[in-house]
Design a protein around this motif. Sequence first.
Motif, PDB file in Angstrom:
ATOM      1  N   LEU A 659     -66.865 -45.365  31.532  1.00  0.00           N
ATOM      2  CA  LEU A 659     -66.375 -44.523  30.437  1.00  0.00           C
ATOM      3  C   LEU A 659     -66.175 -45.343  29.165  1.00  0.00           C
ATOM      4  N   THR A 660     -65.736 -46.591  29.331  1.00  0.00           N
ATOM      5  CA  THR A 660     -65.560 -47.459  28.168  1.00  0.00           C
ATOM      6  C   THR A 660     -66.901 -47.751  27.511  1.00  0.00           C
ATOM      7  N   ASP A 661     -67.917 -48.059  28.315  1.00  0.00           N
ATOM      8  CA  ASP A 661     -69.260 -48.285  27.765  1.00  0.00           C
ATOM      9  C   ASP A 661     -69.776 -47.033  27.063  1.00  0.00           C
ATOM     10  N   ALA A 662     -69.541 -45.874  27.676  1.00  0.00           N
ATOM     11  CA  ALA A 662     -69.993 -44.617  27.074  1.00  0.00           C
ATOM     12  C   ALA A 662     -69.273 -44.366  25.753  1.00  0.00           C
ATOM     13  N   TRP A 663     -67.967 -44.594  25.735  1.00  0.00           N
ATOM     14  CA  TRP A 663     -67.186 -44.392  24.508  1.00  0.00           C
ATOM     15  C   TRP A 663     -67.672 -45.313  23.397  1.00  0.00           C
ATOM     16  N   LYS A 664     -67.832 -46.599  23.704  1.00  0.00           N
ATOM     17  CA  LYS A 664     -68.291 -47.544  22.690  1.00  0.00           C
ATOM     18  C   LYS A 664     -69.673 -47.163  22.172  1.00  0.00           C
ATOM     19  N   THR A 665     -70.559 -46.794  23.084  1.00  0.00           N
ATOM     20  CA  THR A 665     -71.930 -46.476  22.691  1.00  0.00           C
ATOM     21  C   THR A 665     -71.976 -45.224  21.820  1.00  0.00           C
ATOM     22  N   LEU A 666     -71.265 -44.183  22.214  1.00  0.00           N
ATOM     23  CA  LEU A 666     -71.248 -42.952  21.417  1.00  0.00           C
ATOM     24  C   LEU A 666     -70.590 -43.185  20.062  1.00  0.00           C
ATOM     25  N   ASP A 667     -69.493 -43.933  20.061  1.00  0.00           N
ATOM     26  CA  ASP A 667     -68.743 -44.140  18.830  1.00  0.00           C
ATOM     27  C   ASP A 667     -69.527 -44.969  17.819  1.00  0.00           C
ATOM     28  N   ASP A 680     -67.184 -35.508  17.846  1.00  0.00           N
ATOM     29  CA  ASP A 680     -66.054 -36.314  17.365  1.00  0.00           C
ATOM     30  C   ASP A 680     -64.818 -36.084  18.232  1.00  0.00           C
ATOM     31  N   ASP A 681     -64.599 -34.828  18.630  1.00  0.00           N
ATOM     32  CA  ASP A 681     -63.468 -34.539  19.519  1.00  0.00           C
ATOM     33  C   ASP A 681     -63.634 -35.238  20.863  1.00  0.00           C
ATOM     34  N   VAL A 682     -64.857 -35.233  21.379  1.00  0.00           N
ATOM     35  CA  VAL A 682     -65.131 -35.901  22.657  1.00  0.00           C
ATOM     36  C   VAL A 682     -64.838 -37.394  22.551  1.00  0.00           C
ATOM     37  N   ILE A 683     -65.278 -38.008  21.453  1.00  0.00           N
ATOM     38  CA  ILE A 683     -65.086 -39.453  21.283  1.00  0.00           C
ATOM     39  C   ILE A 683     -63.592 -39.791  21.186  1.00  0.00           C
ATOM     40  N   VAL A 684     -62.840 -38.983  20.437  1.00  0.00           N
ATOM     41  CA  VAL A 684     -61.396 -39.212  20.332  1.00  0.00           C
ATOM     42  C   VAL A 684     -60.735 -39.014  21.693  1.00  0.00           C
ATOM     43  N   TRP A 685     -61.104 -37.940  22.380  1.00  0.00           N
ATOM     44  CA  TRP A 685     -60.547 -37.665  23.720  1.00  0.00           C
ATOM     45  C   TRP A 685     -60.875 -38.783  24.692  1.00  0.00           C
ATOM     46  N   LEU A 686     -62.124 -39.225  24.691  1.00  0.00           N
ATOM     47  CA  LEU A 686     -62.541 -40.243  25.640  1.00  0.00           C
ATOM     48  C   LEU A 686     -61.818 -41.558  25.380  1.00  0.00           C
ATOM     49  N   GLY A 687     -61.687 -41.919  24.101  1.00  0.00           N
ATOM     50  CA  GLY A 687     -60.972 -43.151  23.767  1.00  0.00           C
ATOM     51  C   GLY A 687     -59.521 -43.107  24.213  1.00  0.00           C
ATOM     52  N   GLU A 688     -58.859 -41.966  24.017  1.00  0.00           N
ATOM     53  CA  GLU A 688     -57.451 -41.852  24.414  1.00  0.00           C
ATOM     54  C   GLU A 688     -57.312 -41.801  25.924  1.00  0.00           C
ATOM     55  N   LEU A 689     -58.246 -41.142  26.595  1.00  0.00           N
ATOM     56  CA  LEU A 689     -58.218 -41.112  28.062  1.00  0.00           C
ATOM     57  C   LEU A 689     -58.286 -42.535  28.617  1.00  0.00           C
ATOM     58  N   ILE A 690     -59.204 -43.337  28.084  1.00  0.00           N
ATOM     59  CA  ILE A 690     -59.344 -44.721  28.543  1.00  0.00           C
ATOM     60  C   ILE A 690     -58.067 -45.503  28.262  1.00  0.00           C
ATOM     61  N   SER A 696     -56.371 -52.159  28.563  1.00  0.00           N
ATOM     62  CA  SER A 696     -56.856 -53.528  28.376  1.00  0.00           C
ATOM     63  C   SER A 696     -58.277 -53.590  27.844  1.00  0.00           C
ATOM     64  N   LEU A 697     -59.187 -52.767  28.396  1.00  0.00           N
ATOM     65  CA  LEU A 697     -60.572 -52.840  27.947  1.00  0.00           C
ATOM     66  C   LEU A 697     -60.741 -52.321  26.529  1.00  0.00           C
ATOM     67  N   ILE A 698     -60.099 -51.194  26.230  1.00  0.00           N
ATOM     68  CA  ILE A 698     -60.274 -50.600  24.916  1.00  0.00           C
ATOM     69  C   ILE A 698     -59.557 -51.405  23.830  1.00  0.00           C
ATOM     70  N   GLU A 699     -58.412 -51.973  24.178  1.00  0.00           N
ATOM     71  CA  GLU A 699     -57.695 -52.800  23.216  1.00  0.00           C
ATOM     72  C   GLU A 699     -58.456 -54.087  22.942  1.00  0.00           C
ATOM     73  N   GLU A 700     -59.048 -54.649  23.995  1.00  0.00           N
ATOM     74  CA  GLU A 700     -59.837 -55.862  23.807  1.00  0.00           C
ATOM     75  C   GLU A 700     -61.006 -55.579  22.881  1.00  0.00           C
ATOM     76  N   TRP A 701     -61.640 -54.434  23.081  1.00  0.00           N
ATOM     77  CA  TRP A 701     -62.778 -54.054  22.234  1.00  0.00           C
ATOM     78  C   TRP A 701     -62.316 -53.849  20.789  1.00  0.00           C
ATOM     79  N   ALA A 702     -61.219 -53.099  20.628  1.00  0.00           N
ATOM     80  CA  ALA A 702     -60.724 -52.825  19.277  1.00  0.00           C
ATOM     81  C   ALA A 702     -60.328 -54.110  18.567  1.00  0.00           C
ATOM     82  N   THR A 703     -59.728 -55.038  19.314  1.00  0.00           N
ATOM     83  CA  THR A 703     -59.302 -56.310  18.744  1.00  0.00           C
ATOM     84  C   THR A 703     -60.497 -57.092  18.223  1.00  0.00           C
ATOM     85  N   MET A 704     -61.632 -56.935  18.893  1.00  0.00           N
ATOM     86  CA  MET A 704     -62.796 -57.740  18.560  1.00  0.00           C
ATOM     87  C   MET A 704     -63.737 -57.013  17.611  1.00  0.00           C
TER      88      MET A 704
END
Length: 856
Positions: A659-667, A680-690, A696-704
């Motif tokens: 799901l993280t790979d899918a979110w990053k790729t779509l976003d 856009d709603d799907v991307i926001v929903w998916l990011g918050e779900l993760i 940890s994965l999404i924060e690491e990605w956002a940090t970088m």
Amino acid sequence: MGVAADLARLLPDIEEVPESLVDDAILESFLGWTRDRGITLYPAQEEAATALVAEDNVILATPTGSGKSMVAIAAHFVALARKQRSFYTAPIKALVSEKFFDLCQTFGPENVGMMTGDATVNGNAPIICATAEIVANIALRDGANARIDQVVMDEFHYYSEPDRGWAWQVPLLELPNVQFLLMSATLGDTQWLQEDLTRRTGRTTTHVTGSVRPVPLEFQYVYTPIHETVENLLDAGLAPIYIVHFTQREAAEHAQALTSVSMIDAERKQQIAEAIGDFRFTSAFGKVLSKLLRKGIGIHHAGMLPKYRRLVERLSQQGLLKVICGTDTLGVGINVPIRTVLFAELAKYDGIRHRILKSREFHQIAGRAGRAGYDTQGTVVVQAPEHEVENFRLRQRAGSDPAKLKKLRKKAAPEGRATWSEKTFERLTTAEPEELVSQFQVSNSMLLNVVARPEWTYGALRHLIRGNHDTRTKQNASIHRIIELYRGVLRAGVVEEYEDPQTPTGINARLTEDMPVNFALNQPLSPFALAALDLLDPESDTYTMDIISTFEAVLDDPRQILTAQMKAAKSEEIAALKAEGVDYTERMALLEEVTWPKPLEEHLEDAFEMFCEGSPWARDFDISPKSIVRDMIEKAMTFSDFIATYGLARSEGVLLRYLTDAWKTLDHSVPAKHRTEQLDDVIVWLGELIRQVDSSLIEEWATMGDEDTPLTEEQVAEIAFGVEDASLLSSNPRALTTMVRNLFFRHVELFAFEREDTLAALDDYMDSPPEWPAAMDDYFEEYADLGLDADARSGAMIRIQRGQGWDGPDNNLWLVRQTLDDPEKDHGWAFEGEVDLAATDEAGEVRLRGLRIIQG
């Protein structure tokens, strides 16, 4: 940041030191740092550091637990002192990430960057942590001109991995000006590699062994049932114990079975509880893990959520766990300090067949036993197979009576599975690791990377093919393959010959367009997905879902999830066929055709064939239509719902990474002209779900997010030490709105299919859930069907009132009314509920205070 960061401040100013004393100054600065930290280097560590300062290549083949990480630090220190650029490589992204944060703490985040193919942070730093494929890609693209002065290759035995070994070999071939530090405890005979490295780089290559482990190992082969073995080891004071299994299922089941064993006292339980603190166990598996940890038992495998794995590692490092049931990931540099390694078996399924472990595999795992500074000896125990245990007990009962021994009816080994014996154990404990085997492979991406060099020469490709470590026969096969690939890229117009195009020779070749530097590393078929978007119909009701399916087709396959979806599809199909009266033989034949859902399969395969005609490099990869994100959306499933529906409790981490790979790729990949409000709603929903499942994965990605900027010390501390993100779901109303709509439509869907048991499980946290069976009887007595199409899902069918409850205004509540789309369009039936924001924030998923059924 901590005292370790002082190391970067101890760099000698070599411009102020006489040239003859530079080496001594660098070495003494490093050794002084170790002494100040109370670290006494082993002789092998000091020998390796001295050779690195002398600018030698080093092959470090010391046993596990002998401090190879410290030698890697020495290497980076030497390069930093000489104002050079060094790369640390490892086989898996998790290990690269772990080392990145370690080195940030040691050298300061301004001096350390990371490249994984997913993200780049501080990419111009003097120390870079990268996957081996990244370094190989740079070596192919830039050759001797690459901005690399030193490469530290950890877990170098991956050189022999069939699918990935090329990435460990290519830098050795294409970076003649680089100093190499190759590290592994299981390299076998490396004399040929020493000579090869010296010839290619012109440097002395020092082989550092040190065959004596700092913590020696004792090996045992036992005939007791495994639960007895564990109890015996605990009684002997040989904990912590890591029990090695070769499937995640067996690891989880064995951990549960051990709960009957009393392992820890009340004081240790209290210590564990304090160490866990307010850690959020947000999933079904998390609640199981929480109970196990509080009994002193851990689970560790790649299918777990990263935050759970990190918690187990942290508790292990604090010495709080007695037993950890895990998989053979222990052999890949995972930081779980243990005293005893217990092999539940010596055979594994490798994806092709069930086989006995190789010597290298056995020693990689066994070598983790024994904690330097804590244990005077590590213990490695191997379980006899079950049939041998039973036969051993039969012999014991028979004693020395020849008559009884003769009458013994011994149990045979299971058929179809590799089995082992004490002789297997003795051979593995004494055998040297298998010699490294070249796994060089040519590909379109390799060819295009070499042609992309600023000063392309035909000789560069010839050097790569004729100069690799393959046999002459394999090199000849590679030559034929590369000629075939070259003709393909010429026909496609990706490469052109600019002097004599009528007689292509490859001597004067160049790319017709720039290729992304890392195009073959992260979602390599994203260019295809972008091209395929233009073939979709923007007016279609399924346009947004089709965009998602297009990008899902280029993501890596999460096999556990696809297998579970296929199993569920087969179960549904067989039930339908039985209901239709189809006979058994025909049912079995029809089931062979059932697989996981593959939206747009024919459309995407046709589009991919067209794309490959113009981009032949894409043939190195395959599209794989699948529906995971789309499945979650169409069935309105939460993360927990998806896990429960497909029985994936042991694979939560696999789903989260996908799901993280899918979110990053779509976003990051869908162009503005193809973005819809629904997407856009799907991307926001998916990011918050993760984020709510495991930040940890999404924060690491956002940090970088900024590849040119180093992390701050605060960011390093937060991510490196696993500080959980404390963001509340209610603070993201857009994502929460999508989740609320999904939850209510999930109720509608389950109601339509009369899945009363699933509905009861969905609402089991409520004090007074609705009486679903009675409501279904009433509804379907009135109407023959219930709509689930786009009209039924539309915004017109749901009303959300924020700050409102059944009893009036309440800032902690949302009042939601989901109208059911009956076939007569009466719209008199509805589900009405109150969203409890406080409970939602605590759970990380939508929680209702109450739910009632409105009957028209």
